[in-house]
Design a protein around this motif. Structure first.
Motif, PDB file in Angstrom:
ATOM      1  N   LEU A 119       0.832  -1.203   0.000  1.00  0.00           N
ATOM      2  CA  LEU A 119       0.000   0.000   0.000  1.00  0.00           C
ATOM      3  C   LEU A 119       0.865   1.252   0.000  1.00  0.00           C
ATOM      4  O   LEU A 119       0.526   2.256  -0.628  1.00  0.00           O
ATOM      5  N   ASP A 120       1.977   1.201   0.722  1.00  0.00           N
ATOM      6  CA  ASP A 120       2.894   2.340   0.761  1.00  0.00           C
ATOM      7  C   ASP A 120       3.751   2.417  -0.497  1.00  0.00           C
ATOM      8  O   ASP A 120       4.113   3.511  -0.941  1.00  0.00           O
ATOM      9  N   ALA A 121       4.116   1.263  -1.037  1.00  0.00           N
ATOM     10  CA  ALA A 121       4.932   1.203  -2.253  1.00  0.00           C
ATOM     11  C   ALA A 121       4.219   0.277  -3.229  1.00  0.00           C
ATOM     12  O   ALA A 121       4.479  -0.921  -3.274  1.00  0.00           O
ATOM     13  N   ARG A 122       3.286   0.826  -3.967  1.00  0.00           N
ATOM     14  CA  ARG A 122       2.431   0.022  -4.838  1.00  0.00           C
ATOM     15  C   ARG A 122       3.252  -0.626  -5.952  1.00  0.00           C
ATOM     16  O   ARG A 122       3.974   0.069  -6.667  1.00  0.00           O
ATOM     17  N   GLY A 161       9.062 -13.618   4.835  1.00  0.00           N
ATOM     18  CA  GLY A 161       8.166 -12.516   4.548  1.00  0.00           C
ATOM     19  C   GLY A 161       8.869 -11.184   4.622  1.00  0.00           C
ATOM     20  O   GLY A 161       8.656 -10.294   3.788  1.00  0.00           O
ATOM     21  N   GLY A 162       9.743 -11.043   5.621  1.00  0.00           N
ATOM     22  CA  GLY A 162      10.497  -9.804   5.749  1.00  0.00           C
ATOM     23  C   GLY A 162      11.386  -9.551   4.549  1.00  0.00           C
ATOM     24  O   GLY A 162      11.552  -8.404   4.105  1.00  0.00           O
ATOM     25  N   ALA A 163      11.963 -10.620   3.998  1.00  0.00           N
ATOM     26  CA  ALA A 163      12.798 -10.470   2.808  1.00  0.00           C
ATOM     27  C   ALA A 163      11.963 -10.028   1.613  1.00  0.00           C
ATOM     28  O   ALA A 163      12.397  -9.195   0.809  1.00  0.00           O
ATOM     29  N   CYS A 164      10.756 -10.570   1.476  1.00  0.00           N
ATOM     30  CA  CYS A 164       9.863 -10.135   0.402  1.00  0.00           C
ATOM     31  C   CYS A 164       9.635  -8.625   0.472  1.00  0.00           C
ATOM     32  O   CYS A 164       9.725  -7.919  -0.538  1.00  0.00           O
ATOM     33  N   ILE A 165       9.350  -8.161   1.674  1.00  0.00           N
ATOM     34  CA  ILE A 165       9.070  -6.735   1.860  1.00  0.00           C
ATOM     35  C   ILE A 165      10.303  -5.904   1.546  1.00  0.00           C
ATOM     36  O   ILE A 165      10.230  -4.888   0.844  1.00  0.00           O
ATOM     37  N   ALA A 166      11.467  -6.331   2.059  1.00  0.00           N
ATOM     38  CA  ALA A 166      12.703  -5.567   1.857  1.00  0.00           C
ATOM     39  C   ALA A 166      13.069  -5.476   0.382  1.00  0.00           C
ATOM     40  O   ALA A 166      13.425  -4.403  -0.117  1.00  0.00           O
ATOM     41  N   VAL A 167      13.001  -6.603  -0.328  1.00  0.00           N
ATOM     42  CA  VAL A 167      13.364  -6.595  -1.744  1.00  0.00           C
ATOM     43  C   VAL A 167      12.360  -5.765  -2.542  1.00  0.00           C
ATOM     44  O   VAL A 167      12.734  -4.972  -3.415  1.00  0.00           O
ATOM     45  N   HIS A 168      11.084  -5.942  -2.230  1.00  0.00           N
ATOM     46  CA  HIS A 168      10.066  -5.143  -2.931  1.00  0.00           C
ATOM     47  C   HIS A 168      10.298  -3.654  -2.725  1.00  0.00           C
ATOM     48  O   HIS A 168      10.252  -2.870  -3.689  1.00  0.00           O
ATOM     49  N   ASN A 169      10.548  -3.243  -1.500  1.00  0.00           N
ATOM     50  CA  ASN A 169      10.762  -1.819  -1.228  1.00  0.00           C
ATOM     51  C   ASN A 169      11.975  -1.277  -1.982  1.00  0.00           C
ATOM     52  O   ASN A 169      11.953  -0.164  -2.515  1.00  0.00           O
ATOM     53  N   SER A 170      13.054  -2.067  -2.021  1.00  0.00           N
ATOM     54  CA  SER A 170      14.259  -1.626  -2.728  1.00  0.00           C
ATOM     55  C   SER A 170      14.017  -1.535  -4.232  1.00  0.00           C
ATOM     56  O   SER A 170      14.468  -0.594  -4.895  1.00  0.00           O
ATOM     57  N   HIS A 182      11.100  -1.075  -5.659  1.00  0.00           N
ATOM     58  CA  HIS A 182      10.153   0.015  -5.883  1.00  0.00           C
ATOM     59  C   HIS A 182      10.859   1.363  -5.851  1.00  0.00           C
ATOM     60  O   HIS A 182      10.540   2.269  -6.638  1.00  0.00           O
ATOM     61  N   ALA A 183      11.840   1.494  -4.942  1.00  0.00           N
ATOM     62  CA  ALA A 183      12.586   2.752  -4.850  1.00  0.00           C
ATOM     63  C   ALA A 183      13.341   3.038  -6.143  1.00  0.00           C
ATOM     64  O   ALA A 183      13.640   4.201  -6.446  1.00  0.00           O
ATOM     65  N   ARG A 184      13.645   2.000  -6.905  1.00  0.00           N
ATOM     66  CA  ARG A 184      14.342   2.151  -8.185  1.00  0.00           C
ATOM     67  C   ARG A 184      13.368   2.174  -9.356  1.00  0.00           C
ATOM     68  O   ARG A 184      13.787   2.140 -10.508  1.00  0.00           O
ATOM     69  N   SER A 185      12.059   2.151  -9.054  1.00  0.00           N
ATOM     70  CA  SER A 185      11.022   2.107 -10.093  1.00  0.00           C
ATOM     71  C   SER A 185      11.142   0.849 -10.950  1.00  0.00           C
ATOM     72  O   SER A 185      10.874   0.862 -12.153  1.00  0.00           O
ATOM     73  N   VAL A 186      11.577  -0.248 -10.324  1.00  0.00           N
ATOM     74  CA  VAL A 186      11.694  -1.530 -11.022  1.00  0.00           C
ATOM     75  C   VAL A 186      10.377  -2.286 -10.897  1.00  0.00           C
ATOM     76  O   VAL A 186       9.840  -2.447  -9.801  1.00  0.00           O
ATOM     77  N   GLY A 187       9.862  -2.752 -12.012  1.00  0.00           N
ATOM     78  CA  GLY A 187       8.595  -3.460 -12.010  1.00  0.00           C
ATOM     79  C   GLY A 187       8.731  -4.924 -11.656  1.00  0.00           C
ATOM     80  O   GLY A 187       9.741  -5.570 -11.962  1.00  0.00           O
ATOM     81  N   GLU A 188       7.708  -5.455 -11.012  1.00  0.00           N
ATOM     82  CA  GLU A 188       7.665  -6.869 -10.608  1.00  0.00           C
ATOM     83  C   GLU A 188       6.428  -7.521 -11.202  1.00  0.00           C
ATOM     84  O   GLU A 188       5.397  -6.864 -11.397  1.00  0.00           O
TER      85      GLU A 188
END
Length: 710
Positions: A156-159, A172-181, A183-189
């Motif tokens: 929700l914070d980093a769509r 789960g924490g790793a999922c969040i950390a990698v996603h946030n990183s 997202h900060a680079r505008s990399v799509g998943e």
């Protein structure tokens, strides 16, 4: 967990879903998936199960799963551990094919009850074919399908932005950390998948699923432990053969880290050294931390560009020319001095004060004279003397030179990477042209180095593993030794038996024989020829020197008799229960470089060869190189060259070089033996192998060995 190919669409690409344990509170675990389905516009049917409500967050809710008027494809179970099995059984009765279980309290607790609860889930899956993600996971996200079977608030914070990076993580924490990183680079998943405890579906099966999706351009994985049950090696080889970039970060490098990972996932972390060696052969890039995992996943999107070990540095800063040179050389790349011809080709395009040897320092004067920049960059990209080009400058200069970089990159297939200080506005333009951008020079250099090594390694190992031709006659020739040991209830061979097996595989061993009496030892020494070595002969004693079980440089009968008595007295006093079968009288090998060579059977990767600096100091020096087996003689030579002590074999400080061909032959023979006997022998350690400098063919000797039976 099954290694067969199963259709995971019900889990990962559902067309409808139900939340069992639904809540009307969007912040609770039972409410978050419903809220996310509404927020992200999931297009399938959605409902809840909870007798408290008729409606939850705008979706219909039913008192029981049996009351739902249709059969949902995916059930999200948001209940306590004790209620999960009942909910999954109701899924089977309803015809639901897949379920995500959030609850913890299973095998990760280490308790008998937790393990039993998880095994009950696994057994239900085996009997019924129900697919279960988890338990003890935060769930699964399919960005394209808009299915958010998760309670992960970070989305929700980093769509998530739809793209080509598939994240698969055992945390789960790793999922969040990698996603946030990312997202900060505008990399799509396209996928963000947490495997949880893997009671049914394992890490490698998820990887196989996302890799089969044509939209996946990179797989980014976080691993805490693998047990070999879900075909990890086969999946990695499959991805390597398809040239699909895979980046993995595995924890457990230290004993403490391995213990933490095991307690978190209820799996053994395995040997980290073996894992690092394996990734090279399997064609995956290895990250050292979570941020690097995201950075390499970002860079791997540009893997259609070629990259090798020779780096060209173009910069506007003399300081960063030196800094980047240190970074790349430290990472195992080279910054080669350009030839006179290459320098001459560059000179007309650059200011007179520019340095053109490589690094090429064009100085900040490029602000006033930018015209030659594009031609200079194109010249560096064209030359065969460089495999990859890195340009460093400040944000304002990068913005001004972006059109020139885009045109130069468009005429080349090589990787051009930009390292920048400050916030450049034209990242999107550069990336669209195939030019990755890093704002941290150190991390950028590290990522480029990893990509370059990966490009080289995937070519080196693309034919591994080669097929092995078994030789039943040779296998049968050692069966008697193995059978005799097992018949005696033994779990290891004595040194003499071990050497007999080595000799059957063409591995040179010293002249030796066993003695059970000092008179016999004296006569054997006379027959073999002085000087000789006496060693205690016992399958129970691995480190003979530690118990006074070795005597060296014995030159006559009297010394042999005395040594025999001393060995027997010392060993009997220190290890009174050991099975002592006498002594081994052995020809004393000439001095040389000592290596340790061992073959073990890894539970995940199978037979593994380890080569290290040998002798008594082997564990202290820890100079080690490893390979999964089998390997050829040529590959054995490459392995040997990775040792820090390799110069000792090639003629260090004027000493005569060793016969490297003979050493490689020994390693290849050890490989054959380990593969052929992998079901019989769990470990073979030869320490030392003495390599005699200047020796002709055969100038290696396997002086001592330990063999442990499976």
């Amino acid at each position: 967990m099954s290694t067969e190919r199963r259709n995971l669409d019900g889990l990962v690409k559902p067309r409808s879903l139900v939340v069992i344990g639904a809540s009307n509170d969007a912040t609770r675990i039972g409410g978050r998936p419903l809220y996310l389905a509404r927020e992200f516009g999931f297009e399938g049917n959605v409902c809840g199960v909870n007798p408290k409500y008729a409606e939850v967050l705008g979706f219909p809710c039913y008192p029981a799963l049996a009351s739902v008027p249709y059969t949902p494809e995916l059930a999200i179970v948001a209940l306590a551990a004790k209620d999960v099995l009942g909910a999954l059984s109701s899924c089977v009765d309803k015809g639901v094919k897949a379920a995500v279980v959030f609850a913890g309290g299973f095998a990760e607790t280490g308790t008998v009850e937790g393990r039993r609860l998880q095994e009950d889930i696994a057994e239900l899956c085996r009997k019924t074919g129900l697919l279960v993600a988890g338990p003890n996971g935060i769930g699964l996200i399919n960005v394209a399908n808009k299915s958010y079977a998760t309670f992960m608030s970070a989305v929700l914070d980093a769509r998530p932005v739809l793209g080509g990076v598939a994240v698969v993580a055992q945390s789960g924490g790793a999922c969040i950390a990698v996603h946030n990183s990312l997202h900060a680079r505008s990399v799509g998943e396209n996928y963000i998948l947490n495997t949880g405890n893997e009671a049914c579906v394992g890490f490698s099966e998820y990887v196989g699923y996302v890799a089969a999706d044509p939209s996946t351009k990179v797989v980014a994985g976080y691993i805490e432990g693998l047990d070999g049950s879900d075909g990890f090696v086969e999946k990695m080889i499959e991805l390597r053969e398809r040239n699909l970039p895979t980046v993995l970060y595995k924890v457990g490098e230290t004993p403490a880290g391995a213990e933490a990972a095991a307690s978190h996932t209820a799996r053994m972390a395995g040997s980290h050294g073996v894992f690092k060696a394996a990734l090279r052969q399997l064609g995956a890039m290895r990250a050292d931390d979570m941020e690097q995992l995201a950075e390499l996943a970002y860079l791997a999107q540009f893997s259609h560009r070629t990259a090798g070990l020779k780096v060209g540095i173009l910069t506007t800063s003399g300081a960063f020319a030196a800094i980047l040179t240190d970074k790349f050389v430290g990472a195992g790349l080279s910054v080669p001095r350009l030839s006179d011809a290459a320098q001459a080709a560059l000179r007309p395009h650059l200011p007179a004060i520019a340095t053109v040897v490589n690094p090429v320092d064009i100085t900040a004067n490029v602000v006033n004279s930018p015209d030659g920049f594009e031609d200079a960059l194109a010249t560096m990209l064209r030359t065969d003397e460089l495999d990859v080009v890195v340009f460093f400058s400040t944000a304002n200069l990068i913005d001004g030179l972006t059109p020139q970089m885009v045109r130069a990159a468009g005429a080349s297939s090589k990787l051009l990477c930009v390292l920048v200080t400050g916030q450049t506005r034209r990242v999107g333009d550069l990336e669209a042209a195939g030019i990755p951008v890093f704002r941290d020079t150190g991390r950028g250099a590290s990522a480029v180095a990893s990509m370059a090594h990966w490009n080289v390694q995937k070519e080196t190992w693309k034919h591994w593993p080669r097929p092995v031709s078994p030789q039943p006659a040779r296998r049968m020739s050692v069966a008697g030794v193995l059978d005799q040991a097992r018949a005696g209830g033994r779990t290891s061979l004595d040194e003499k038996e071990g050497k007999e097996i080595l000799a059957r595989y063409g591995i040179p061993v010293p002249a030796e024989a066993a003695a059970t009496h000092p008179d016999e030892a004296e006569q054997l020494a006379e027959d073999i020829g002085y000087p000789v070595v006496l060693k205690v002969l016992s399958p129970d004693i691995v480190h003979k020197s530690d118990v006074g079980g070795v005597k060296l440089s014995l030159a006559n009968r009297a010394e042999v008799r005395q040594a025999y008595a001393q060995i027997m007295a010392s060993v009997s006093a220190r290890l009174p229960s050991a099975d002592i079968q006498g002594v081994l009288v052995q020809q004393q090998a000439a001095r040389g470089v000592e290596l340790l060579v061992s073959c073990t059977v890894d539970p995940l990767f199978g037979p593994v060869l380890t080569v290290a600096a040998g002798g008594l100091q082997a564990e202290l020096i820890a100079d080690v190189a490893q390979r999964l087996l089998p390997i050829s003689k040529e590959e054995a030579g490459e392995l040997l060259a990775e040792l820090k002590s390799y110069p000792l074999l090639t003629g260090y400080r004027g000493a005569p070089a060793a016969n490297l061909d003979a050493v490689a032959e020994l390693l290849a023979s050890m490989s054959e033996m380990a593969v052929e006997l992998k079901d019989d022998i769990s470990e073979i350690e030869v320490n030392p192998v003495i390599v005699q400098p200047g020796a002709a063919m055969g100038g290696v000797l396997a002086v001592d060995c330990v063999v442990r039976l499976s």
